[in-house]
Design an enzyme around this catalytic site. Structure first.
Site, PDB file in Angstrom:
ATOM      1  N   TYR A  87       0.649  -1.019  -0.026  1.00  0.00           N
ATOM      2  CA  TYR A  87       0.280   0.233  -0.037  1.00  0.00           C
ATOM      3  C   TYR A  87       1.100   1.308   0.367  1.00  0.00           C
ATOM      4  O   TYR A  87       0.313   2.097  -0.639  1.00  0.00           O
ATOM      5  CB  TYR A  87      -0.609  -0.231   1.370  1.00  0.00           C
ATOM      6  CG  TYR A  87      -2.594  -0.971   0.818  1.00  0.00           C
ATOM      7  CD1 TYR A  87      -3.386  -1.070   0.488  1.00  0.00           C
ATOM      8  CD2 TYR A  87      -1.770  -2.389   2.175  1.00  0.00           C
ATOM      9  CE1 TYR A  87      -3.649  -1.503   0.263  1.00  0.00           C
ATOM     10  CE2 TYR A  87      -2.457  -3.664   1.615  1.00  0.00           C
ATOM     11  CZ  TYR A  87      -4.051  -3.475   1.009  1.00  0.00           C
ATOM     12  OH  TYR A  87      -4.973  -4.200   0.961  1.00  0.00           O
ATOM     13  N   ASN A 108     -12.573  -0.916  -6.607  1.00  0.00           N
ATOM     14  CA  ASN A 108     -11.899  -1.674  -7.437  1.00  0.00           C
ATOM     15  C   ASN A 108     -13.355  -2.317  -8.134  1.00  0.00           C
ATOM     16  O   ASN A 108     -13.968  -3.152  -8.027  1.00  0.00           O
ATOM     17  CB  ASN A 108     -11.146  -1.961  -7.785  1.00  0.00           C
ATOM     18  CG  ASN A 108     -10.536  -2.712  -9.019  1.00  0.00           C
ATOM     19  OD1 ASN A 108     -11.210  -2.153  -9.965  1.00  0.00           O
ATOM     20  ND2 ASN A 108      -9.906  -3.604  -8.661  1.00  0.00           N
ATOM     21  N   CYS A 116      -5.717  -5.829  -8.227  1.00  0.00           N
ATOM     22  CA  CYS A 116      -6.333  -5.068  -7.267  1.00  0.00           C
ATOM     23  C   CYS A 116      -5.453  -6.322  -5.877  1.00  0.00           C
ATOM     24  O   CYS A 116      -5.031  -6.079  -4.839  1.00  0.00           O
ATOM     25  CB  CYS A 116      -7.501  -4.246  -6.217  1.00  0.00           C
ATOM     26  SG  CYS A 116      -8.641  -5.630  -6.676  1.00  0.00           S
ATOM     27  N   HIS A 117      -5.512  -6.801  -6.415  1.00  0.00           N
ATOM     28  CA  HIS A 117      -4.718  -8.809  -5.103  1.00  0.00           C
ATOM     29  C   HIS A 117      -3.621  -8.700  -5.490  1.00  0.00           C
ATOM     30  O   HIS A 117      -2.976  -9.218  -4.793  1.00  0.00           O
ATOM     31  CB  HIS A 117      -6.172  -9.547  -5.985  1.00  0.00           C
ATOM     32  CG  HIS A 117      -5.265 -10.084  -7.497  1.00  0.00           C
ATOM     33  ND1 HIS A 117      -5.552 -10.018  -8.688  1.00  0.00           N
ATOM     34  CD2 HIS A 117      -3.533 -10.477  -7.839  1.00  0.00           C
ATOM     35  CE1 HIS A 117      -5.208 -10.442  -9.296  1.00  0.00           C
ATOM     36  NE2 HIS A 117      -4.170 -10.998  -9.203  1.00  0.00           N
ATOM     37  N   GLU A 144      -0.641 -16.626  -9.777  1.00  0.00           N
ATOM     38  CA  GLU A 144       0.261 -16.565 -10.213  1.00  0.00           C
ATOM     39  C   GLU A 144       2.161 -16.521 -10.676  1.00  0.00           C
ATOM     40  O   GLU A 144       2.347 -16.397 -11.328  1.00  0.00           O
ATOM     41  CB  GLU A 144      -0.150 -14.487 -10.101  1.00  0.00           C
ATOM     42  CG  GLU A 144      -0.962 -14.429 -10.632  1.00  0.00           C
ATOM     43  CD  GLU A 144      -1.573 -12.720 -11.174  1.00  0.00           C
ATOM     44  OE1 GLU A 144      -0.482 -12.352 -10.252  1.00  0.00           O
ATOM     45  OE2 GLU A 144      -2.830 -12.521 -11.296  1.00  0.00           O
TER      46      GLU A 144
END
Length: 148
Positions: A87, A108, A116-117, A144
Site C-alpha cells: 500500500y 475497484n 488489486c489482489h 500467478e
C-alpha cells in the site's frame, strides 16, 4: 448494458459491457445474460488467465470512479503479473495514504483486470473484498507465482 456470467476457479463471475467497454466484474451469477462479441472475448481472456497463459488483459475498459480512484487503478495496472506492491508503494505513486489506497482497491469495479489482489500490507496480505476474501487473494497470488 450487456452481461455474461461464467464459472471460474475462484467462483462465479459476471462481466458487464456498456457501449463497447467493460465496466464491471462481479462475483456471483447475474440475472441478465446476453453474450456479445466483446464479452466472449473477455471470457476467453479470463480462461487464458486462469490457465496461466495470459499475463495481462487487453480489453477496452471504462471503470467509473473518482479522479483519485482512477489514479490508483492506473497504478495497479502497472504491477507486473506475479508480483506485489505494498500500500505504501502505491502511496508514492498515487498519493494519499495506505488507508485511501485500500479504499480505492475496495471500490475497484474491475477486479483481476485491474489487479488489486497484487497489493499487500507491510505485515501480511492486507485485505481483499472479492470472492472469499483473503482465501481468494491467496489463490490468485499463488496461481500467478506458479505460472510466472
Amino acid at each position: 448494458m450487456s452481461q455474461m456470467s461464467f464459472h471460474s476457479p475462484i467462483g462465479e463471475l459476471s462481466i458487464a459491457e456498456d457501449n463497447g467497454f467493460i465496466v464491471s466484474v462481479d462475483w456471483g451469477w447475474g440475472s441478465i445474460q446476453e453474450e456479445t462479441p466483446l464479452l466472449i472475448k473477455v471470457k476467453k481472456q479470463f480462461d487464458a488467465y486462469f490457465d496461466g497463459q495470459l499475463k495481462q488483459f487487453d480489453l477496452p475498459v471504462r471503470p467509473f470512479g473518482t479522479n483519485y480512484q482512477l489514479k490508483v487503478w492506473q497504478a495497479l495496472q502497472a504491477i507486473p503479473y506475479g508480483e506485489t506492491r505494498s500500500y505504501q508503494d502505491l502511496v508514492k505513486i498515487a498519493g494519499g495514504s495506505p488507508r485511501s489506497i485500500g479504499g480505492a482497491n475496495g471500490a475497484n469495479p474491475l477486479p483481476l483486470i485491474i489487479p488489486c489482489h497484487r497489493v499487500i500490507g507491510k505485515n501480511g496480505l492486507g485485505g481483499y473484498s472479492g470472492g472469499e476474501g483473503l482465501e481468494t487473494k491467496e489463490y490468485l497470488l499463488n496461481m500467478e507465482h506458479l505460472f510466472k
